[in-house]
Scaffold this motif. Structure first.
Motif, PDB file in Angstrom:
ATOM      1  N   HIS A   1       0.798  -1.165   0.090  1.00 31.46           N
ATOM      2  CA  HIS A   1      -0.139   0.001   0.032  1.00 31.46           C
ATOM      3  C   HIS A   1       0.886   1.215   0.216  1.00 31.46           C
ATOM      4  CE1 HIS A   1      -2.892   3.073   1.683  1.00 31.46           C
ATOM      5  NE2 HIS A   1      -3.538   2.540   0.743  1.00 31.46           N
ATOM      6  N   ARG A   2       1.875   1.285   0.856  1.00 30.32           N
ATOM      7  CA  ARG A   2       2.705   2.512   1.009  1.00 30.32           C
ATOM      8  C   ARG A   2       3.517   2.652  -0.323  1.00 30.32           C
ATOM      9  NH1 ARG A   2       3.779   0.313   6.088  1.00 30.32           N
ATOM     10  NH2 ARG A   2       5.476  -0.461   5.258  1.00 30.32           N
ATOM     11  N   LEU A   3       3.825   1.685  -1.034  1.00 30.38           N
ATOM     12  CA  LEU A   3       4.484   1.410  -2.425  1.00 30.38           C
ATOM     13  C   LEU A   3       3.720   2.164  -3.216  1.00 30.38           C
ATOM     14  CD1 LEU A   3       7.096   1.160  -4.293  1.00 30.38           C
ATOM     15  CD2 LEU A   3       6.268  -1.375  -4.422  1.00 30.38           C
ATOM     16  N   GLY A   4       2.432   1.645  -3.332  1.00 33.79           N
ATOM     17  CA  GLY A   4       1.316   2.188  -4.272  1.00 33.79           C
ATOM     18  C   GLY A   4       1.327   3.823  -4.234  1.00 33.79           C
ATOM     19  N   MET A   5       0.962   4.150  -2.821  1.00 34.39           N
ATOM     20  CA  MET A   5       0.734   5.720  -2.470  1.00 34.39           C
ATOM     21  C   MET A   5       2.071   6.390  -3.269  1.00 34.39           C
ATOM     22  SD  MET A   5      -0.696   5.564   1.044  1.00 34.39           S
ATOM     23  CE  MET A   5      -0.475   7.510   1.270  1.00 34.39           C
ATOM     24  N   LEU A   6       3.474   5.960  -2.917  1.00 29.93           N
ATOM     25  CA  LEU A   6       4.538   6.605  -3.347  1.00 29.93           C
ATOM     26  C   LEU A   6       4.513   6.572  -5.097  1.00 29.93           C
ATOM     27  CD1 LEU A   6       7.110   8.074  -3.141  1.00 29.93           C
ATOM     28  CD2 LEU A   6       8.169   5.399  -2.958  1.00 29.93           C
ATOM     29  N   LEU A   7       4.347   5.430  -5.581  1.00 28.56           N
ATOM     30  CA  LEU A   7       4.310   5.449  -7.084  1.00 28.56           C
ATOM     31  C   LEU A   7       3.124   6.513  -7.904  1.00 28.56           C
ATOM     32  CD1 LEU A   7       4.723   1.619  -7.592  1.00 28.56           C
ATOM     33  CD2 LEU A   7       6.534   3.497  -8.295  1.00 28.56           C
ATOM     34  N   VAL A   8       1.930   6.340  -7.056  1.00 28.49           N
ATOM     35  CA  VAL A   8       1.327   7.370  -7.700  1.00 28.49           C
ATOM     36  C   VAL A   8       1.402   8.774  -7.483  1.00 28.49           C
ATOM     37  CG1 VAL A   8      -1.306   8.213  -7.662  1.00 28.49           C
ATOM     38  CG2 VAL A   8      -0.852   5.780  -7.834  1.00 28.49           C
TER      39      VAL A   8
ATOM     40  N   VAL B   1       3.880   4.441 -16.700  1.00 27.52           N
ATOM     41  CA  VAL B   1       4.327   3.142 -15.723  1.00 27.52           C
ATOM     42  C   VAL B   1       4.203   3.298 -14.316  1.00 27.52           C
ATOM     43  CG1 VAL B   1       6.482   1.542 -15.222  1.00 27.52           C
ATOM     44  CG2 VAL B   1       5.916   2.619 -17.590  1.00 27.52           C
ATOM     45  N   LEU B   2       4.602   4.223 -13.688  1.00 28.51           N
ATOM     46  CA  LEU B   2       4.475   4.752 -12.405  1.00 28.51           C
ATOM     47  C   LEU B   2       3.015   4.776 -11.957  1.00 28.51           C
ATOM     48  CD1 LEU B   2       7.098   7.799 -11.801  1.00 28.51           C
ATOM     49  CD2 LEU B   2       7.239   5.260 -10.966  1.00 28.51           C
ATOM     50  N   TRP B   3       2.084   5.413 -12.969  1.00 29.11           N
ATOM     51  CA  TRP B   3       0.708   5.079 -12.404  1.00 29.11           C
ATOM     52  C   TRP B   3       0.200   3.717 -12.453  1.00 29.11           C
ATOM     53  CZ3 TRP B   3      -3.104   8.159 -10.529  1.00 29.11           C
ATOM     54  CH2 TRP B   3      -4.424   7.718 -10.517  1.00 29.11           C
ATOM     55  N   THR B   4       0.454   3.169 -13.501  1.00 31.36           N
ATOM     56  CA  THR B   4       0.106   1.774 -13.949  1.00 31.36           C
ATOM     57  C   THR B   4       0.469   0.858 -12.452  1.00 31.36           C
ATOM     58  OG1 THR B   4       0.207   1.964 -16.013  1.00 31.36           O
ATOM     59  CG2 THR B   4       0.090  -0.267 -15.344  1.00 31.36           C
ATOM     60  N   GLU B   5       1.616   0.906 -12.363  1.00 31.12           N
ATOM     61  CA  GLU B   5       2.009   0.063 -11.001  1.00 31.12           C
ATOM     62  C   GLU B   5       1.477   0.377  -9.743  1.00 31.12           C
ATOM     63  OE1 GLU B   5       4.235  -2.813 -11.254  1.00 31.12           O
ATOM     64  OE2 GLU B   5       3.825  -2.765 -13.333  1.00 31.12           O
TER      65      GLU B   5
ATOM     66  N   ALA C   1      -1.593   2.358  -9.158  1.00 34.46           N
ATOM     67  CA  ALA C   1      -2.837   1.954  -8.965  1.00 34.46           C
ATOM     68  C   ALA C   1      -3.066   0.568  -8.812  1.00 34.46           C
ATOM     69  CB  ALA C   1      -3.497   2.556 -10.472  1.00 34.46           C
ATOM     70  N   ARG C   2      -2.323  -0.132  -9.140  1.00 37.05           N
ATOM     71  CA  ARG C   2      -2.750  -1.773  -8.959  1.00 37.05           C
ATOM     72  C   ARG C   2      -2.570  -2.212  -7.563  1.00 37.05           C
ATOM     73  NH1 ARG C   2       1.898  -4.264 -10.719  1.00 37.05           N
ATOM     74  NH2 ARG C   2       0.739  -6.395 -10.469  1.00 37.05           N
ATOM     75  N   ARG C   3      -1.988  -1.023  -6.590  1.00 35.81           N
ATOM     76  CA  ARG C   3      -1.665  -1.456  -5.194  1.00 35.81           C
ATOM     77  C   ARG C   3      -2.417  -0.861  -4.161  1.00 35.81           C
ATOM     78  NH1 ARG C   3       3.017  -2.020  -8.194  1.00 35.81           N
ATOM     79  NH2 ARG C   3       4.568  -3.710  -7.501  1.00 35.81           N
ATOM     80  N   ILE C   4      -3.300   0.080  -4.689  1.00 39.46           N
ATOM     81  CA  ILE C   4      -4.140   0.810  -3.750  1.00 39.46           C
ATOM     82  C   ILE C   4      -5.619   0.930  -4.380  1.00 39.46           C
ATOM     83  CG2 ILE C   4      -2.038   2.230  -3.029  1.00 39.46           C
ATOM     84  CD1 ILE C   4      -2.933   4.524  -4.570  1.00 39.46           C
TER      85      ILE C   4
ATOM     86  N   ALA D   1      -9.162   2.557  -6.152  1.00 34.29           N
ATOM     87  CA  ALA D   1      -9.028   3.590  -7.010  1.00 34.29           C
ATOM     88  C   ALA D   1      -9.391   4.890  -6.427  1.00 34.29           C
ATOM     89  CB  ALA D   1     -10.293   2.974  -7.763  1.00 34.29           C
ATOM     90  N   ALA D   2     -10.305   5.088  -5.194  1.00 33.26           N
ATOM     91  CA  ALA D   2     -10.460   6.508  -4.644  1.00 33.26           C
ATOM     92  C   ALA D   2      -9.237   6.937  -4.169  1.00 33.26           C
ATOM     93  CB  ALA D   2     -11.382   6.320  -3.710  1.00 33.26           C
ATOM     94  N   GLU D   3      -8.395   6.069  -3.602  1.00 31.89           N
ATOM     95  CA  GLU D   3      -7.142   6.794  -2.950  1.00 31.89           C
ATOM     96  C   GLU D   3      -6.108   6.973  -4.304  1.00 31.89           C
ATOM     97  OE1 GLU D   3      -3.860   5.511   0.255  1.00 31.89           O
ATOM     98  OE2 GLU D   3      -5.523   4.425   0.053  1.00 31.89           O
ATOM     99  N   ALA D   4      -6.090   6.515  -5.089  1.00 30.85           N
ATOM    100  CA  ALA D   4      -5.183   6.793  -6.387  1.00 30.85           C
ATOM    101  C   ALA D   4      -5.742   7.763  -7.212  1.00 30.85           C
ATOM    102  CB  ALA D   4      -5.471   5.518  -7.468  1.00 30.85           C
TER     103      ALA D   4
END
Length: 306
Positions: free
Chosen positions: A12-19, A226-230, A232-235, A237-240
């Motif tokens: 989850h933290r990685l997803g937040m960072l990537l988005v 790429v960052l968004w795709t990777e 958004a897969r981890r968090i 949709a509303a948070e993304a």
């Protein structure tokens, strides 16, 4: 069990960072466009070449284990690619003809245009919360466009509106065509952007000092995708969506920092109205998703007790 929780939190933290990083990279688009001494079609051509190659490499890398997207677009994927190309051209042309702040703020209204188009095309429910935020955004955009009528930026603002509509149509079609290879369609869209310039100009005639910036533009485009795709897969949709709105302040900040560009007061006022509506709507979605997740978690705990 504890290990699964820790792994889930790390993902989850990685997803937040990537988005968030994706939003920051997307925010560079305005200053990169204005830093290149070339017409919008030429910029689209070079960005499409560099970005398309990099996104293709990413798609092929994802397919290495047999679980990536299909390379067979079909008519749905081709429609996405063509609409995406028009959106990209309008996107770059808008930056060339108005303030960066105007473009990114008007673009921030995409979720509401998507909601309207999804209601018309797909039949999705148009929520009252979305209708209220969209109405407020319309007021803010009207203030911004009105301020550009006397300042020579009305054409650019209109291009930003066209860009917003085409991106919203693209996003709506993504929802409609759920089986389409979206990332691969993005790569094909980038490649399609190479060709229009050859009918009206010579992309090879760009100044040598702009080549590096054009390559960087293509790189940032691909990197943001790429960052968004990777991420958004981890968090959820509303948070993304909430984190994705950070693109707006990033874009305005970079324009001020690197271009010393400050739009007129009316544009800032209209932008403030739009941003208030966007962040309120995104926060409501995020808070609602958190409340649902908490309720489900509590329900699971109670069922285990019994």
């Amino acid at each position: 069990m504890a290990t699964d929780i820790i792994d889930g939190a790390s993902e989850h933290r990685l997803g937040m960072l990537l988005v968030t990083l994706s939003a920051a990279v997307f925010g560079l688009s305005g200053i990169l466009t204005k830093s290149i001494d070339a017409d919008p079609l030429t910029i689209t051509s070079w960005r499409g070449l560099a970005g398309g190659l990099l996104i293709t490499a990413y798609v092929l890398w994802r397919r290495r284990d047999g679980h990536g997207e299909s390379l067979d677009l079909g008519w749905q994927g081709w429609m996405l690619a063509i609409v995406g190309t028009f959106a990209s051209i309008a996107f770059i042309a808008a930056f060339k003809n108005t303030y960066v702040a105007n473009v990114v703020v008007i673009y921030a209204t995409v979720p509401f245009v998507v909601a309207l188009l999804a209601w018309v095309i797909i039949g999705e429910v148009f929520r009252r919360q979305t209708a209220v935020a969209a109405a407020v955004c319309l007021v803010g955009v009207a203030v911004m466009v009105w301020s550009g009528l006397g300042g020579g930026h009305a054409f650019g603002d209109m291009l930003a509106l066209l860009m917003t509509f085409t991106f919203a149509l693209y996003a709506t079609l993504v929802r409609r065509f759920r089986n389409a290879s979206v990332v691969w369609a993005g790569a094909v869209s980038a490649f399609l952007g190479i060709f229009p310039a050859w009918f009206v100009t010579d992309p090879l005639a760009v100044p040598s000092q702009d080549i590096a910036v054009l390559a960087i533009f293509g790189l940032t485009f691909a990197l943001a995708v790429v960052l968004w795709t990777e991420g958004a897969r981890r968090i959820p949709a509303a948070e993304a969506g909430l984190l994705g709105t950070a693109e707006v302040p990033f874009g305005i900040f970079f324009a001020w920092l690197f271009l010393a560009e400050l739009p007129p007061v009316a544009s800032l006022a209209g932008g403030a109205i739009v941003l208030a509506a966007v962040f309120w709507h995104a926060w409501r979605d995020w808070a609602g998703s958190r409340a649902v997740a908490t309720a489900l978690a509590n329900g699971e705990k109670e069922s285990k007790k019994t």
